[in-house]
Scaffold this motif. Structure first.
Motif, mmCIF file in Angstrom:
data_model
loop_
_atom_site.group_PDB
_atom_site.id
_atom_site.type_symbol
_atom_site.label_atom_id
_atom_site.label_comp_id
_atom_site.label_asym_id
_atom_site.label_seq_id
_atom_site.Cartn_x
_atom_site.Cartn_y
_atom_site.Cartn_z
ATOM 1 N N TYR A 125 -62.130 82.222 -37.112
ATOM 2 C CA TYR A 125 -60.908 83.024 -37.239
ATOM 3 C C TYR A 125 -60.866 83.857 -38.510
ATOM 4 C CZ TYR A 125 -59.059 80.185 -33.413
ATOM 5 O OH TYR A 125 -58.859 79.579 -32.215
ATOM 6 N N ASN A 126 -61.709 83.511 -39.486
ATOM 7 C CA ASN A 126 -61.771 84.231 -40.753
ATOM 8 C C ASN A 126 -60.390 84.515 -41.347
ATOM 9 O OD1 ASN A 126 -62.929 85.479 -42.883
ATOM 10 N ND2 ASN A 126 -63.172 87.469 -41.848
ATOM 11 N N PRO A 127 -59.622 83.458 -41.650
ATOM 12 C CA PRO A 127 -58.229 83.667 -42.079
ATOM 13 C C PRO A 127 -58.087 84.246 -43.484
ATOM 14 C CG PRO A 127 -58.794 81.353 -42.217
ATOM 15 C CD PRO A 127 -60.000 82.044 -41.673
ATOM 16 N N GLY A 128 -59.168 84.424 -44.222
ATOM 17 C CA GLY A 128 -59.051 84.971 -45.574
ATOM 18 C C GLY A 128 -58.620 83.898 -46.550
ATOM 19 N N ARG A 129 -58.565 84.268 -47.811
ATOM 20 C CA ARG A 129 -58.241 83.280 -48.829
ATOM 21 C C ARG A 129 -56.730 83.106 -48.914
ATOM 22 N NH1 ARG A 129 -61.664 81.769 -52.685
ATOM 23 N NH2 ARG A 129 -60.870 80.581 -54.455
ATOM 24 N N ILE A 130 -56.269 81.860 -48.764
ATOM 25 C CA ILE A 130 -54.836 81.585 -48.888
ATOM 26 C C ILE A 130 -54.576 81.135 -50.319
ATOM 27 C CG2 ILE A 130 -52.950 80.085 -48.126
ATOM 28 C CD1 ILE A 130 -54.397 79.952 -45.404
ATOM 29 N N PRO A 131 -53.634 81.820 -51.034
ATOM 30 C CA PRO A 131 -53.386 81.420 -52.423
ATOM 31 C C PRO A 131 -52.952 79.954 -52.490
ATOM 32 C CG PRO A 131 -52.035 83.327 -51.791
ATOM 33 C CD PRO A 131 -52.719 82.869 -50.566
ATOM 34 N N GLY A 132 -53.464 79.249 -53.452
ATOM 35 C CA GLY A 132 -53.096 77.840 -53.613
ATOM 36 C C GLY A 132 -53.611 76.958 -52.498
ATOM 37 N N TRP A 133 -54.753 77.330 -51.887
ATOM 38 C CA TRP A 133 -55.264 76.573 -50.731
ATOM 39 C C TRP A 133 -55.554 75.107 -51.012
ATOM 40 C CZ3 TRP A 133 -60.053 74.419 -51.166
ATOM 41 C CH2 TRP A 133 -60.886 74.937 -52.159
ATOM 42 N N PRO A 134 -55.870 74.702 -52.273
ATOM 43 C CA PRO A 134 -56.125 73.253 -52.430
ATOM 44 C C PRO A 134 -54.955 72.393 -51.985
ATOM 45 C CG PRO A 134 -56.876 74.429 -54.361
ATOM 46 C CD PRO A 134 -56.123 75.415 -53.531
ATOM 47 N N TRP A 135 -53.729 72.936 -51.989
ATOM 48 C CA TRP A 135 -52.583 72.181 -51.486
ATOM 49 C C TRP A 135 -52.780 71.790 -50.022
ATOM 50 C CZ3 TRP A 135 -49.218 69.864 -54.354
ATOM 51 C CH2 TRP A 135 -48.916 70.365 -55.628
ATOM 52 N N LEU A 136 -53.536 72.631 -49.314
ATOM 53 C CA LEU A 136 -53.741 72.350 -47.894
ATOM 54 C C LEU A 136 -54.497 71.040 -47.689
ATOM 55 C CD1 LEU A 136 -54.471 75.900 -46.455
ATOM 56 C CD2 LEU A 136 -52.366 74.565 -46.375
ATOM 57 N N LEU A 137 -55.290 70.664 -48.692
ATOM 58 C CA LEU A 137 -55.993 69.379 -48.583
ATOM 59 C C LEU A 137 -54.984 68.237 -48.533
ATOM 60 C CD1 LEU A 137 -58.927 69.983 -51.102
ATOM 61 C CD2 LEU A 137 -58.921 70.240 -48.613
ATOM 62 N N LEU A 138 -53.953 68.355 -49.367
ATOM 63 C CA LEU A 138 -52.900 67.332 -49.345
ATOM 64 C C LEU A 138 -52.184 67.336 -47.998
ATOM 65 C CD1 LEU A 138 -51.117 65.227 -50.799
ATOM 66 C CD2 LEU A 138 -49.665 67.125 -51.548
ATOM 67 N N VAL A 139 -51.917 68.556 -47.487
ATOM 68 C CA VAL A 139 -51.248 68.662 -46.188
ATOM 69 C C VAL A 139 -52.112 68.020 -45.099
ATOM 70 C CG1 VAL A 139 -50.493 70.285 -44.415
ATOM 71 C CG2 VAL A 139 -49.925 70.693 -46.800
ATOM 72 N N MET A 140 -53.411 68.289 -45.153
ATOM 73 C CA MET A 140 -54.304 67.710 -44.140
ATOM 74 C C MET A 140 -54.295 66.192 -44.209
ATOM 75 S SD MET A 140 -57.373 70.489 -44.237
ATOM 76 C CE MET A 140 -58.637 69.532 -43.451
ATOM 77 N N PHE A 141 -54.221 65.668 -45.421
ATOM 78 C CA PHE A 141 -54.162 64.206 -45.547
ATOM 79 C C PHE A 141 -52.856 63.668 -44.964
ATOM 80 C CE2 PHE A 141 -52.550 60.560 -47.962
ATOM 81 C CZ PHE A 141 -53.480 59.626 -47.550
ATOM 82 N N LEU A 142 -51.740 64.309 -45.324
ATOM 83 C CA LEU A 142 -50.445 63.828 -44.831
ATOM 84 C C LEU A 142 -50.344 63.972 -43.314
ATOM 85 C CD1 LEU A 142 -48.044 65.177 -47.610
ATOM 86 C CD2 LEU A 142 -48.671 62.804 -47.164
ATOM 87 N N LEU A 143 -50.951 65.035 -42.791
ATOM 88 C CA LEU A 143 -50.944 65.230 -41.340
ATOM 89 C C LEU A 143 -51.767 64.128 -40.658
ATOM 90 C CD1 LEU A 143 -50.144 67.093 -38.952
ATOM 91 C CD2 LEU A 143 -52.295 68.287 -39.288
ATOM 92 N N ALA A 144 -52.939 63.840 -41.223
ATOM 93 C CA ALA A 144 -53.786 62.790 -40.645
ATOM 94 C C ALA A 144 -53.070 61.447 -40.674
ATOM 95 C CB ALA A 144 -55.106 62.702 -41.416
ATOM 96 N N LEU A 145 -52.440 61.169 -41.792
ATOM 97 C CA LEU A 145 -51.729 59.896 -41.936
ATOM 98 C C LEU A 145 -50.571 59.809 -40.938
ATOM 99 C CD1 LEU A 145 -51.516 57.322 -43.679
ATOM 100 C CD2 LEU A 145 -49.931 58.551 -45.154
ATOM 101 N N GLY A 146 -49.779 60.879 -40.869
ATOM 102 C CA GLY A 146 -48.622 60.875 -39.974
ATOM 103 C C GLY A 146 -49.029 60.754 -38.518
ATOM 104 N N LEU A 147 -50.078 61.492 -38.167
ATOM 105 C CA LEU A 147 -50.533 61.470 -36.782
ATOM 106 C C LEU A 147 -51.076 60.094 -36.410
ATOM 107 C CD1 LEU A 147 -50.514 63.523 -34.623
ATOM 108 C CD2 LEU A 147 -52.787 64.261 -35.303
ATOM 109 N N SER A 148 -51.779 59.468 -37.336
ATOM 110 C CA SER A 148 -52.319 58.149 -37.005
ATOM 111 C C SER A 148 -51.194 57.117 -36.953
ATOM 112 C CB SER A 148 -53.415 57.738 -37.984
ATOM 113 O OG SER A 148 -52.870 57.259 -39.164
ATOM 114 N N LEU A 149 -50.154 57.306 -37.755
ATOM 115 C CA LEU A 149 -48.998 56.407 -37.675
ATOM 116 C C LEU A 149 -48.310 56.524 -36.316
ATOM 117 C CD1 LEU A 149 -47.463 56.918 -41.227
ATOM 118 C CD2 LEU A 149 -48.078 54.719 -40.271
ATOM 119 N N VAL A 150 -47.974 57.764 -35.934
ATOM 120 C CA VAL A 150 -47.293 57.959 -34.646
ATOM 121 C C VAL A 150 -48.207 57.503 -33.509
ATOM 122 C CG1 VAL A 150 -46.172 59.618 -33.124
ATOM 123 C CG2 VAL A 150 -46.002 59.907 -35.563
ATOM 124 N N GLY A 151 -49.490 57.881 -33.602
ATOM 125 C CA GLY A 151 -50.433 57.541 -32.533
ATOM 126 C C GLY A 151 -50.626 56.042 -32.386
#
Lengths: 226, 244, 230
Positions: A125-151
């Protein structure tokens, strides 16, 4: 039961589930390729308009992570049969330890899932550079955690049912809607260089709420506890 | 609930709905929306009942977990079914209302609409779970837990969408909750009461039906058991094959 | 907690291993067990005989604390079924049913190691237990690559490993070859030697009769004593 025993049980269950996944490869060799295929199908369906794809890329990643990631959380190889459940009960297993242990393995596998799909998304998709992208790592962790909790929670509600494979996604998808919404809003806020604090707080609250429910309902959910 | 009291509630509900309808028709037209706003008399009570119904499902589930009373589970199940019906009604009337007022059936920015839709699917899942579990005890246990999860989730969904909306202001044209004329408000209150009676009647009958279903299931189970209990006897293959 | 031989208070104080009084079970309105009184003391081996559908498995599940009686009271290893104390007592109970509770992708050894760790038993006994049931050469085999008979043997290894105070055997002899049937005798006497108790349930009493101290007959949900086994 003392605390040490609880965490030792959590560790043993997580280890066993990881070992099983390592042998069966249900998440790694089936669900991850499936998710990657899904990421390829979308551009074919909406047309290969490059700016459009760059715009929707992160959102598509989140949608695929949610819809396919939940398959990781309640994978068939992590579902215990009735004799296995009874055996665990008679070994003195705390149902809450079972919930936490299983959830821990699923979170780890979901992180791997995301770690593979994220570069695939960037390439396709080549989304380009998102400013402050390292925050997305935290989001990915919280998403993984939340999804595994609900699942994991939904997986224990549907354990042993004939309709388990079709029913569990129906339960998980609407329940994990706030996870998707908050994650997507972090991406948008980062792009607009706005504050992401509220959304991160929402993700954390959501995780906390489901974790509490999961631990508290583990014992009443156990069939033999009546 | 006794059949007689159910019939009384039924009659009251019919009377109340008639009254509500009359007041709705006689209520003045709204300043900006004209008669379109009158769909509120169905829409708002439906949404309110959905919350009430799912609240009752939650309470029924908790009571079952504590007391294991089959009645609590039947009420929880019946209320969820009625709740899903009213949630659907709230969504459909909301969309019908939205089209002339917002110019679109669906407004992504409306927190209530979004969370109602999510709630609809959560409880469709609840009903699907119930259908999937044959054993009554397991069914009651697991759906009680799901009822709790679902109800805790509703405020979270609502909050997240509200947050979403406040950051994306300006999409909607008219707020549906603009200041209300007192006469309008009175008609709305009467309809709220009328719908609540309808809820009681529906849930009451449905609970009664659920009890009858359970009794039928048990009667069948007992007759199966009596056949089995009086002994799965030695197979009489000779006689059977002799007939063929 | 160290897994010594006599770590359950019930055994020390001469309290019965299991005591049922007036136990009744209904599924809905359907009675499955009624008025069952049963007392099992340390060192006893009890046999229960009954036709299919007579409630044998239900009775066993009550003794295993997996089912709470609808009427009457049951206590196992000194704890009341349905109370919180039962959680601790459970690790002293082993139930061997028709289907072995093994994880398909794990080897036989890994299965037992996991079980030992969950139960808090020492894992160095795993290899010995597998040798004892004649699976020393197959310990690296995955459970789903093992025959049903082998999986049943692993179940007996589990009993030798975690040393339960109450062993419950549901149709223990079914599906076992002649050599493996000796395992029933070995595990039963092992539990008896440690002052534990065993309950065997079967619809064909012939093979279990030599093992038991007394038998009961279960029919139509009622438990009738047959007196001491001949």
């Amino acid at each position: 039961m003392n605390g040490q025993t609880f965490w030792r049980q959590v560790k043993e269950i997580a280890r066993k589930d990881l070992l099983i996944e390592g042998r069966a490869g249900e998440a790694l060799f089936i669900t991850i390729p499936f998710g990657a295929v899904a990421l390829m199908l979308i551009p074919l369906a909406i047309g290969t308009d490059k700016p459009l794809l760059a715009q929707v890329g992160p959102g598509m990643f989140l949608a695929v992570a949610l819809l396919f990631g939940m398959l990781v959380a309640f994978r068939q190889t992590a579902a215990d049969s009735t004799p296995q459940r009874e055996l665990l009960t008679l070994l003195g297993t705390d149902p809450a330890a079972q919930f936490v242990g299983r959830m821990a393995t699923s979170t780890l596998l979901l992180l791997v899932f995301e770690a593979v799909l994220a570069p695939v998304t960037i390439i396709l998709y080549n989304p380009g550079r998102i400013p402050g992208w390292p925050w997305l790592l935290l989001v990915m962790f919280l998403l993984a955690l939340g999804l595994s909790l609900v699942g994991t929670l939904a997986g224990s509600v549907t354990a042993g049912l004939r309709t388990r494979n079709t029913l569990t996604p129906l339960l998980v998808a609407p329940l994990s809607m706030p996870l998707l919404l908050a994650s997507a809003q972090v991406v948008e806020a980062l792009r607009e260089e706005a504050s992401i604090l509220l959304w991160i707080a929402l993700l954390a609250t959501m995780n906390l709420a489901i974790a509490v429910i999961g631990v508290l309902t583990a014992r009443p959910l156990e069939e033999s506890s009546r | 609930m006794r059949k007689r009291s159910l019939i009384v509630i039924n009659l009251l509900a019919v009377l109340a709905i008639g009254t509500g309808f009359t007041f709705a028709v006689l209520a003045p037209s709204e300043r900006t929306q004209g008669d379109f706003a009158k769909i509120m008399f169905v829409h708002v009570p439906s949404a309110w009942l959905a919350f009430l119904a799912f609240g009752v499902t939650l309470v029924g589930g908790v009571v079952w977990l504590v007391k294991k009373s089959p009645l609590a589970d039947r009420i929880a199940a019946s209320s969820a079914e009625v709740g899903v019906f009213f949630t659907g009604l709230a969504l459909v009337t909301g969309m019908i209302w939205g089209y002339p007022v917002w110019g679109t059936f669906w407004d992504w920015g409306d927190a209530r609409m979004m969370s109602t839709a999510i709630m609809f699917f959560v409880y469709v899942g609840y009903l699907a779970l119930r259908r999937s579990i044959p054993d009554p005890e397991t069914r009651a246990r697991r759906s009680a837990v799901l009822g709790i999860i679902a109800f805790v989730q509703v405020p979270l969904v609502y909050f997240s969408v509200t947050l979403f909306r406040t950051l994306h202001q300006g999409t909607t044209v008219v707020r549906p909750d603009a200041p209300i004329d007192p006469e309008f408000l009175r008609a709305l209150m009467i309809n709220l009461g009328a719908f609540t009676l309808v809820y009681l009647a529906f849930t009451g009958w449905r609970t009664r039906l659920a009890r009858m279903e359970d009794e039928l299931e048990e009667a069948e189970a007992v007759s199966d058991f009596e056949i089995a209990g009086s002994g799965i006897t030695a197979p009489r293959l000779g006689e059977v094959t002799g007939d063929v | 907690m160290a897994r010594g031989d006599l770590h359950f208070p019930a055994v020390k104080e001469g309290v019965p291993i299991a005591a049922l009084s007036g136990v009744g079970v209904r599924f809905g309105r359907m009675p499955v067990l009624r008025g069952v009184d049963l007392r099992i003391d340390p060192g006893e081996v009890v046999g229960i005989v009954g036709p299919n559908g007579s409630g044998k498995s239900t009775l066993l599940r009550i003794l295993a604390t997996l089912l709470k009686p609808t009427e009457g009271s049951a206590s196992v290893l000194g704890a009341h079924v349905g109370s919180n104390g039962i959680l601790a007592a459970r690790s002293g109970i082993a139930l061997l049913g028709h289907h072995p509770g093994l994880w398909a992708e794990l080897t036989l050894e890994e299965n037992l190691t996991f079980i030992a760790r969950m139960a808090g038993a020492p894992t160095d006994g795993v290899a010995t237990a597998l040798e004892q049931v004649g699976l020393g050469g197959a310990k690296q085999r995955r459970a789903d690559h093992s025959s049903h008979g082998m999986q049943r043997r692993v179940e007996f290894a589990r009993v030798l490993l975690i040393k339960p105070q109450l062993l419950l055997l549901d149709e223990a002899h079914a599906g076992l070859d002649r050599a493996a049937q000796k395992l029933v005798n070995v595990t039963v006497s092992d539990v008896r030697r440690r002052a534990g108790a065993v309950v065997l349930v079967s619809h064909e009493p012939d093979r279990m009769l030599p093992l038991v101290d007394r038998t009961y007959h279960l029919e139509g949900g009622s438990l009738l004593p047959n007196g001491p086994a001949s």
